[in-house]
Structures are given as structure tokens and as C-alpha cells.
Motif scaffolding. Structure first.
Motif: not given
Length: 499
Positions: A154-162
Motif C-alpha cells: 500500500x505504501x508503494x501505491x500511495x507513493x507512486x507519482x511522487x
């Protein structure tokens, strides 16, 4: 008449810059004629103080968690409260934390970044920072491997695009010949996060078990830092140089219009479409997209595994024991910081050396460092080679974004290219942590040998993109050289050049 004023506005050849019609050229020239070269430097410093601190702090938070997964593994080693014992897992199972993070990060990287223009940069980054911070803090509640890996996913999902969003934002404000040092300031603070994590985990090791395990405290604190920063970002982050005054604008309308007018014609602008499928299809046919993406894949394949296990590797040298071993990670971060800043300053001010030569020189030095690690028998020597590798890695990577930004074309194209390339750069997270399994310790000869193979691939990619971008890369350096020569006389900077 200024030498620049005698030259056409649009550098050639395609695909680096799109042609502009005569009306646009006239408008751009009129806006530029109202400001001098010294005015542009003053406005850039003004933009730096407003934009960079927020981007730096955001990138710092992102990297604090990225490093934290490596640092907490060595906290209170052998104690029941160590993360491996708390989750009842092995060291090799822990390596899947990198894999789970990378899967979702890669899957959502491009979709997340494609909406940055529609959402506006401020809300794009705010969404990422809030979600990331909450998930990071919740990681402290994990009690087994499944929960920990789920939190990482879930952390990878949230951080995508940063990260590609940050790259994209910089191209909206700065020219390609001005971006290296600004990008280095982000990278430097990313490395500084390693120092913070070292000090944080060192200090928390002494309060282990007071309320909860020290590694859980580390994740809670990291998440709280992100929440505080999200409030700062929401109220103060600017979107574009020519945004309306109501949108946290700190420039006058004339100043904002000038900063946009001084950008290359191919740069992303607030006036571009929110989404353009044709631009994406065009980029997918570009050899530069695949060349730079393969470069990012090989670069991170050679570096990610070492970065993930670096605290463990340094601890295995036996130079010190206990919590103090965390402090040995600080010199490697310091070397990376100094190297990144100095090399990027050189990159922004030197117009003689082609950018691919920076990449090839760093790659050659990194191969030498890894070969030295394979054959070195001294713990002190291995530690010195680790520090040397950080310097060569900085030399290899500092030219990547400045060179890539030379050939971007508009908002959608830039957002897609940055995200696509960065997604390829995250693929190594699926497997590189496995390169440094315990069975290869303590010398890791197999691990370093595999990394060298990827560096050779990286060097091939450098030559490939140089071939297709030779003219544009050369023109960009010539533009910078002429602009600075004219700027010494404080003349009006009206036009770019066509060489």
C-alpha cells in the motif's frame, strides 16, 4: 544588437523542440524584452526559495521511509524486539519488503503522474503525502510477515507519482541547463534522510520496549513528520509560474509570464492540455524513451540491492558493535551529498563536456569500486570502497535528468515520460534485494559481479541515447554558453537559438 537576438527562437532538430507559429514567437520575444539576464537570475532565486524547500522536504520524507526499511532491520539485533523477531521472519523473507513495495509502485506510477496537470501539482503532492504518511505510521501496527508486506504494498501505491511529479514540476520552472543543481539539492536531501534515519534509529535503540519496540516508534515518527509537512504544502505550494494570484502565487503576472517565456518551447506549461493521447503515442515510438528507460533499469539494478542492504553490509564489517554501528552509515551519506552537489554545480556551469561522458565516467569508476570490493580483504578497505562507490554513483546519475529534460515535449508528454522512465527504474526493486542474500555474505562477490553486468548495460544505454540526442545535447550546451556570455553584459535575453 545582441548575438542572441540575431538567432531564431527554436532549437533544432526535432524531436527536442516543437515549432512555434509567428504570433507565439512575437509574444515570447515581447515578454522577454522587458527583463534582463540579471532579472531572470533574481526571479529564479525567488522561485528557488519558495519552491525548492517544499520539494526538498517532501522528497526527504519519501526517502526517510525508503531508507527506514533497511535501517530498522539492524536495530536491537538479536533482541526479542528486533523487527525480524517481532514479525517472526528470516532475513531473506525480509527482502520481499522491497519486492512488494516495487510491484504496486510500478503499477501505479504512470497513471498517478498522468493526472498531475489535471489535479494541479499542489493537490497531486498533497494526496500522495497524506496517504503515504498514514500508511507509514500504520506499519508500526504490523505483527507478522503478511501484514508488513501488505503495508509495504500500500505504501508503494500511495507513493507512486511522487518522484516523476517532482521532476515534471522542475521542468515547468527551469531550463535544462539550470536543472542539475536544483535536482541535486533534492537528491542531497534524499541522502541526508539516511543521516536522519541513522540518528533516529540510533537514538530510538535506547528506548526500545518503552511503550513499544523501537522499530515501531521509528515508523510512527516518520509518518507524523509527513502529516505535518502535508499541512505546509497544502497552504503554500505554488503550481506554475503564471498561476493566478489566488493560487499561492508569489510572482507578479509579468514576472510569471517571463519565467514561462524563457523556457524552451517544448517545456510543460499551464496552458497545455490536461491530457493528450497523441503525445503519449508519439513518445512510445521514440527511441529516446526506451533508451533512457533501459538506462534507469540498469542503473537501479546496479545500485538498489547495495542501498537496501547497506546498513547490514557495513555492520558486517565489524568496525564497531551495538547501536553505534548505525552511525557508520553517516559518512557514506555525506560523501554522496558532497559529490552530488559539487558535480551538479559543475554540470550546470560547464558547457564543454557532453553529459553522457559524466554517465560513462561514473559507470567506469563504479565498476572499479565493485571489483575492488570483490577482491579486498580488509574491512577498512571495504568501507573505503563503499564510500568511493557513492561518489561514482553520483557522477553517473547527476546528468540523467538534465539530459532527459532537453527532449521533453509538453505537459502530457513530460508527465508520461518521467513516470514511464521512473517506473522502469523501479523494476529492480522486484529482484535486487535478492542479490545480497545471506548466502553471499560476507564478501558478496556474486552480488557485485551481477551489479557490474548491469553497469555495462547502462553504459550501452548511454551511448544509445547519446547517438539519438547528440545534436540536441550539443545545442543545449551552446545555448547556455551564449546566454551566459550575453548575461555578463546584462543585456536583454530575448530568444533562444537555432544552430
Amino acid at each position: 544588437m545582441s548575438a542572441l537576438n540575431q538567432l531564431d527562437i527554436t532549437p533544432a532538430p526535432a524531436p527536442a523542440y516543437e515549432e512555434e507559429d509567428d504570433v507565439v514567437k512575437t509574444d515570447v520575444a515581447n515578454i522577454r524584452s522587458e527583463f534582463t539576464y540579471q532579472d531572470s537570475k533574481r526571479l529564479l532565486r525567488k522561485a528557488d526559495w519558495r519552491l525548492l524547500p517544499l520539494l526538498i522536504a517532501m522528497y526527504l520524507c519519501k526517502n526517510m521511509d525508503g531508507n527506514l526499511v533497511s535501517y530498522v532491520k539492524t536495530m536491537n539485533a538479536g533482541e526479542p524486539t528486533n523487527i525480524l523477531n517481532s514479525l517472526n521472519i528470516t532475513s531473506n523473507q525480509y527482502a520481499y519488503a522491497s519486492t512488494c513495495f516495487s510491484v504496486t509502485y510500478i503499477a501505479f506510477e504512470v497513471p498517478s503522474n498522468l493526472i498531475i496537470k489535471w489535479a494541479t501539482p499542489r493537490l497531486h503532492f498533497f494526496r500522495i503525502l497524506v496517504l503515504w504518511s498514514v500508511i507509514c505510521a500504520c506499519t508500526a501496527a504490523c505483527t507478522n510477515l503478511a501484514g508488513f508486506l501488505t503495508a509495504r504494498a500500500f505504501l508503494g501505491l500511495a507513493e507512486a507519482g511522487l518522484l516523476p511529479g517532482i521532476y515534471w514540476q522542475l521542468t515547468c520552472w527551469y531550463r535544462p541547463d539550470e536543472i542539475a543543481l536544483r535536482m541535486a539539492s533534492l537528491s542531497v536531501l534524499g541522502q541526508f534522510s539516511g543521516i536522519i534515519d541513522s540518528l533516529l534509529t540510533y537514538g530510538l535503540s535506547y528506548i526500545d520496549g518503552r511503550g513499544m519496540a523501537s522499530w515501531r516508534w521509528a515508523y510512527v515518527i516518520c509518518g507524523l513528520i509527513g502529516i505535518v509537512e502535508s499541512v505546509w504544502l497544502f497552504f503554500f505550494f505554488p503550481d506554475f509560474p503564471d498561476s493566478p494570484p489566488s493560487r499561492r502565487q508569489f510572482l507578479t503576472p509579468e514576472e510569471g509570464a517571463f519565467l514561462v517565456a524563457r523556457l524552451p518551447p517544448n517545456a510543460a506549461r499551464s496552458s497545455d492540455k490536461n491530457f493528450d493521447w497523441a503525445a503519449i503515442r508519439k513518445e512510445l515510438r521514440s527511441p529516446l524513451l526506451w533508451g533512457f528507460s533501459f538506462f534507469a533499469l540498469c542503473m537501479n539494478s546496479s545500485l538498489y540491492g547495495l542501498a537496501f542492504w547497506l546498513p547490514t553490509i557495513i555492520s558486517s564489517f565489524g568496525l564497531t558493535k551495538g547501536p553505534k554501528s548505525q552511525l557508520l552509515n553517516i559518512p557514506s551519506a555525506v560523501v554522496s551529498i558532497i559529490s552530488s552537489l559539487s558535480l551538479s554545480w559543475w554540470l550546470d556551469h560547464d558547457t564543454r563536456i557532453p553529459r553522457p561522458l559524466f554517465m560513462l565516467s561514473g559507470a567506469t569508476g563504479l565498476i572499479g569500486s565493485f571489483l575492488g570490493m570483490i577482491f579486498c580483504r580488509s574491512s577498512g578497505g571495504l568501507y573505503a570502497l563503499i564510500l568511493l562507490a557513492q561518489a561514482f554513483a553520483a557522477l553517473m546519475t547527476c546528468a540523467l535528468l538534465p539530459m532527459r529534460s532537453q527532449s521533453l515535449r509538453g505537459a502530457t508528454s513530460a508527465a508520461f515520460v518521467m513516470a514511464f522512465q521512473n517506473a522502469w527504474g523501479q523494476i529492480p526493486g522486484l529482484y535486487t534485494a535478492q542479490f545480497f542474500q545471506t548466502k553471499y555474505a560476507p564478501r558478496y562477490a556474486v552480488s557485485y559481479s551481477v551489479s557490474i553486468v548491469f553497469i555495462v548495460g547502462l553504459m550501452s544505454a548511454s551511448v544509445f541515447v547519446w547517438y539519438f540526442q547528440y545534436s540536441v545535447e550539443k545545442q543545449t550546451r551552446q545555448i547556455a554558453r551564449l546566454r551566459r556570455k550575453e548575461g555578463k553584459n546584462n543585456v536583454v535575453v530575448e530568444q533562444d537559438i537555432k544552430i
